[in-house]
Design a protein around this motif. Structure first.
Motif, PDB file in Angstrom:
ATOM      1  N   CYS A 195       0.852  -1.185   0.000  1.00 28.46           N
ATOM      2  CA  CYS A 195       0.000   0.000   0.000  1.00 28.46           C
ATOM      3  C   CYS A 195       0.893   1.242   0.000  1.00 28.46           C
ATOM      4  O   CYS A 195       2.121   1.132   0.026  1.00 28.46           O
ATOM      5  N   GLY A 196       0.239   2.382  -0.013  1.00 27.93           N
ATOM      6  CA  GLY A 196       0.981   3.644   0.141  1.00 27.93           C
ATOM      7  C   GLY A 196       1.282   4.308  -1.190  1.00 27.93           C
ATOM      8  O   GLY A 196       1.196   3.697  -2.250  1.00 27.93           O
ATOM      9  N   GLU A 197       1.699   5.555  -1.069  1.00 26.31           N
ATOM     10  CA  GLU A 197       1.995   6.399  -2.245  1.00 26.31           C
ATOM     11  C   GLU A 197       2.999   5.778  -3.204  1.00 26.31           C
ATOM     12  O   GLU A 197       2.905   5.912  -4.418  1.00 26.31           O
ATOM     13  N   GLY A 198       3.979   5.070  -2.632  1.00 26.26           N
ATOM     14  CA  GLY A 198       5.062   4.496  -3.428  1.00 26.26           C
ATOM     15  C   GLY A 198       4.587   3.481  -4.457  1.00 26.26           C
ATOM     16  O   GLY A 198       5.262   3.238  -5.462  1.00 26.26           O
ATOM     17  N   VAL A 199       3.419   2.873  -4.206  1.00 28.43           N
ATOM     18  CA  VAL A 199       2.870   1.865  -5.123  1.00 28.43           C
ATOM     19  C   VAL A 199       2.707   2.451  -6.522  1.00 28.43           C
ATOM     20  O   VAL A 199       2.971   1.794  -7.527  1.00 28.43           O
ATOM     21  N   LYS A 200       2.298   3.715  -6.545  1.00 30.17           N
ATOM     22  CA  LYS A 200       2.010   4.382  -7.834  1.00 30.17           C
ATOM     23  C   LYS A 200       3.247   4.509  -8.728  1.00 30.17           C
ATOM     24  O   LYS A 200       3.143   4.712  -9.928  1.00 30.17           O
ATOM     25  N   SER A 201       4.426   4.418  -8.113  1.00 29.75           N
ATOM     26  CA  SER A 201       5.643   4.581  -8.925  1.00 29.75           C
ATOM     27  C   SER A 201       6.122   3.249  -9.501  1.00 29.75           C
ATOM     28  O   SER A 201       7.131   3.199 -10.198  1.00 29.75           O
ATOM     29  N   LEU A 202       5.403   2.176  -9.193  1.00 30.17           N
ATOM     30  CA  LEU A 202       5.859   0.856  -9.659  1.00 30.17           C
ATOM     31  C   LEU A 202       4.955   0.319 -10.759  1.00 30.17           C
ATOM     32  O   LEU A 202       3.725   0.275 -10.612  1.00 30.17           O
ATOM     33  N   SER A 203       5.573  -0.113 -11.859  1.00 32.64           N
ATOM     34  CA  SER A 203       4.806  -0.677 -12.979  1.00 32.64           C
ATOM     35  C   SER A 203       4.363  -2.100 -12.621  1.00 32.64           C
ATOM     36  O   SER A 203       4.837  -2.679 -11.640  1.00 32.64           O
ATOM     37  N   VAL A 204       3.488  -2.684 -13.433  1.00 27.26           N
ATOM     38  CA  VAL A 204       3.020  -4.051 -13.163  1.00 27.26           C
ATOM     39  C   VAL A 204       4.180  -5.059 -13.144  1.00 27.26           C
ATOM     40  O   VAL A 204       4.281  -5.853 -12.208  1.00 27.26           O
TER      41      VAL A 204
END
Ligand code: MIC
Ligand code: SF4
Length: 645
Positions: A195-204
């Protein structure tokens, strides 16, 4: 109170039990996958159940493990699985199409669905928001027949990601950091939710690297939310219609919380011989290396390969290093060919392997004597590379490629500026190597093609009244399934032949074990903590079953292996008091009096008497209503047959 993402999906699939942590629950399974090394057994078991057509939404049989064909065995197994798939309504991914987890993510995975696979790295599907779990072949066979899959209702760990990875620091470093903190036992009985904001920076593909290697934590599975990034990936795979947004509620309650600031991470490596033996590249220093292998279900996506090609561009692999690269799927390999990256790799001197597991499971590319090998894989257990003295370090593709050029362990941050690596807007889609199920009428006329190496399931027997047997083997902590039932190019072709493969049982620890156990007729194995960690291979239970092992008594078990022992009708026991481990020696005569009655009465504590030294040892065997019945019947196959009568 809000729900975690895991709880939402499990609740929507609950068919038996209550969502009480630590209690057994049965869940409906939407999809299954098998691979060839576990698949032949799984399909023999499925056949024994007599179900004409799989009852799941989608079942896929992959050929990716045993692809070196230096005898008829592996080719026969491929042909057998292909014919079973056709006969029973299963998709068949032909050899050459790629590694099961990579292909499943690309072509079949659906957010919010449940998937079980006869391979421990099935949690790769968590990268797109699936509850994807590794299981024994028999459990997968039952799920294909429409049966529920049973797990212990897990605790949920929140891994709160903040910040963004620095240039040349990779998703692999995230999971290595998690392993460094939690250890190879840290995930037992738990689901890891990112979870968390950092998730958005990771591709599938980056998320999938993380959930894939979550298997090494011993976790039930790992999962990421299904968000706009997931949607974009599925759109690029021309499968946007299967996307649904899925998140944990903002007020969800977690059992544990771990915080990781992505921007603080640096390149890491798991040192021999355990995935949690993690050090930073700078800490290890400029160690001379002999081999680099890039690929496996952890790090063989297009994104990984593009980074590798960028690093290799215009350079030559160091003369003292052998570099092998196995792109994860036909889609990846084909796109590398189309965009010129493959040519860059070939120019640099890489040895291009077919899209399969290859060196990860010891199918070729074993290192030289005492060779130091950097691998982008997920496991570095002793002996797994195919040599007893190989020194395997698990690293990111970035570290692997940079080091292949210098000949020493190299921090990729030395490469200078990192360009932005982007996933394509659209992947090259061609499913021509996936054979779709045929019509009912065509199914009936399919003939199952068996080879001489395919032998039936070993004999089972109902739980004995009293187990009176010697300890045939005593081992220590963290025994992996690669110790119990080694893989590699020589042994893997025997996966469909339990009498033959059992001759290699525990070969890494004690080569005399199979003969001794067979001579004893019946026996008990004693071990330390985290016994059976690693793969889902039920052969690690079926070979001991064939050799007459009646019970395994240890300090603690890894999840899938314990389930496989029960499925094989072998009693899994743990010491009530771990110090009692010291009071048993190999060869001691052990007795579990009236054990059948104890199990029937639902008692979870019994006494083992060590007849050799007179010591009484308290042991625990917690079985639920269902697992109790399985044990009494002599295993899951017998239990399922009884249910079907
Ligand atoms: C592994 O990585 O150990 C394997 C080979 O994929 C196994 C399955 C097997 O032994 O066939 C796994 O992870 O479950
Ligand atoms: Fe194949 Fe290795 Fe992945 Fe197992 S860990 S599925 S052997 S690539």
């Amino acid at each position: 109170m809000g729900l975690t993402l895991t709880e939402k999906i499990l609740k929507a699939h609950l068919v038996d039990g209550e969502m009480i942590k630590g209690k057994e629950i049965g869940i409906r399974i939407d999809q299954t996958l098998t691979q060839d090394a576990t698949g032949t057994m799984a399909y023999l078991e499925f056949e024994a159940m007599g179900v004409p057509r799989v009852k799941t939404e989608r079942s896929v049989a992959y050929i990716d493990h045993n692809t070196l064909q230096n005898g008829f065995e592996n080719a026969d197994d491929h042909r057998f699985i292909g014919s079973v798939a056709k006969k029973h309504g299963i998709y068949f991914s032909r050899p050459g199409n790629g590694i099961c987890h990579q292909v499943h993510l690309e072509r079949f995975g659906i957010p919010g669905k449940t998937l079980i696979g006869s391979d421990s790295h099935t949690p790769t599907g968590g990268g797109i928001g699936m509850i994807a779990i590794g299981a024994g072949g028999l459990d997968v066979a039952v799920a294909m027949g429409g049966g529920a899959y049973y797990i212990t209702c897990p605790k949920i760990v929140k891994i709160n990601l903040t910040g963004k990875l620095s240039p040349w620091v990779a998703a692999k470093d995230v999971i290595l950091e998690v392993l460094r903190r939690l250890s190879v036992k840290g995930g037992v009985g738990k689901v890891i939710e990112y979870c968390g904001e950092g998730v958005k920076s990771l591709s599938v593909p980056e998320r999938a690297t993380i959930t894939n290697m979550g298997a090494e934590l011993g976790a039930t599975t790992s999962i990421f939310p299904s968000d706009e990034i997931t949607k974009k990936f599925l759109k690029a795979q021309c499968r946007e219609e299967v996307w649904t947004p899925l998140y944990a509620d903002t007020d969800a309650v977690y059992d544990e919380e771990v915080n990781i600031d992505l921007s603080k991470l640096e390149p890491l490596a798991a040192c021999p011989h355990s995935p949690d033996n993690v050090k930073s590249i700078s800490e290890i220093g400029k160690m001379k290396i002999d081999q680099v292998c890039i690929g496996s279900c952890t790090n063989s996506s297009l994104l990984d390969m593009l980074k590798v090609a960028h690093i290799l561009k215009g350079k030559t692999v160091n003369p003292d290093v052998s570099l092998a690269i196995a792109p994860g799927s036909k889609q990846v390999l084909n796109m590398l060919a189309q965009n010129g990256a493959l040519s860059v790799m070939i120019e640099a001197g890489a040895r291009i392997l077919e899209s399969a597991c290859g060196p990860c499971i010891g199918m070729g590319q074993s290192p030289n004597s005492k060779g130091i090998s950097l691998r982008t894989f997920n496991r570095n257990f002793e002996g797994r590379s195919g040599t007893k003295d190989g020194q395997i370090y698990l690293v990111s593709p970035e570290v692997a490629a940079a080091s292949a050029l210098t000949g020493v362990l190299t921090d990729p941050r030395e490469l200078g500026e990192m360009p932005e690596f982007k996933l394509p807007e659209i992947f090259s889609i061609n499913d021509n190597m996936i054979v779709a199920p045929v019509t009912e009428a065509e199914m009936n006329s399919v003939e199952i093609l068996r080879g001489p190496n395919i032998k039936p399931f070993p004999e089972t027997a109902p739980l004995m009244e009293t187990i009176d047997a010697p300890c045939s083997l005593k081992v220590g902590d963290n025994i992996t399934t690669d110790h119990i039932m080694p893989a590699g190019a020589k042994i893997l072709p025997l996966r469909s032949n339990i009498p033959a493969i059992s001759q290699h049982c525990f070969a890494v620890c004690d080569e005399s074990f199979p003969t001794r156990a067979k001579q004893l007729g019946k026996s008990i194995i004693v071990g330390g903590s985290n016994y059976g960690q690693g793969s889902s291979r039920e052969h690690a239970a079926l070979a001991p079953l064939y050799l007459g092992v009646k019970a395994v008594l240890v300090k603690s078990f890894a999840r899938i292996h314990r389930a496989n022992l029960i499925n094989a009708g072998i009693l899994p026991l743990t010491f009530a008091n771990e110090t009692d481990y010291d009071s048993i020696s190999q060869g001691d005569e052990l007795v579990l009096e009236n054990v059948r009655k104890f199990v029937e009465n639902g008692e979870s504590q019994f006494t083992v008497i060590n007849k050799t030294n007179g010591k009484k040892i308290k042991v625990i065997c917690e079985l639920s209503g269902r697992t109790k019945k399985i044990m009494l019947a002599g295993g899951l196959l017998d239990y399922t047959r009884e249910l079907m009568k």
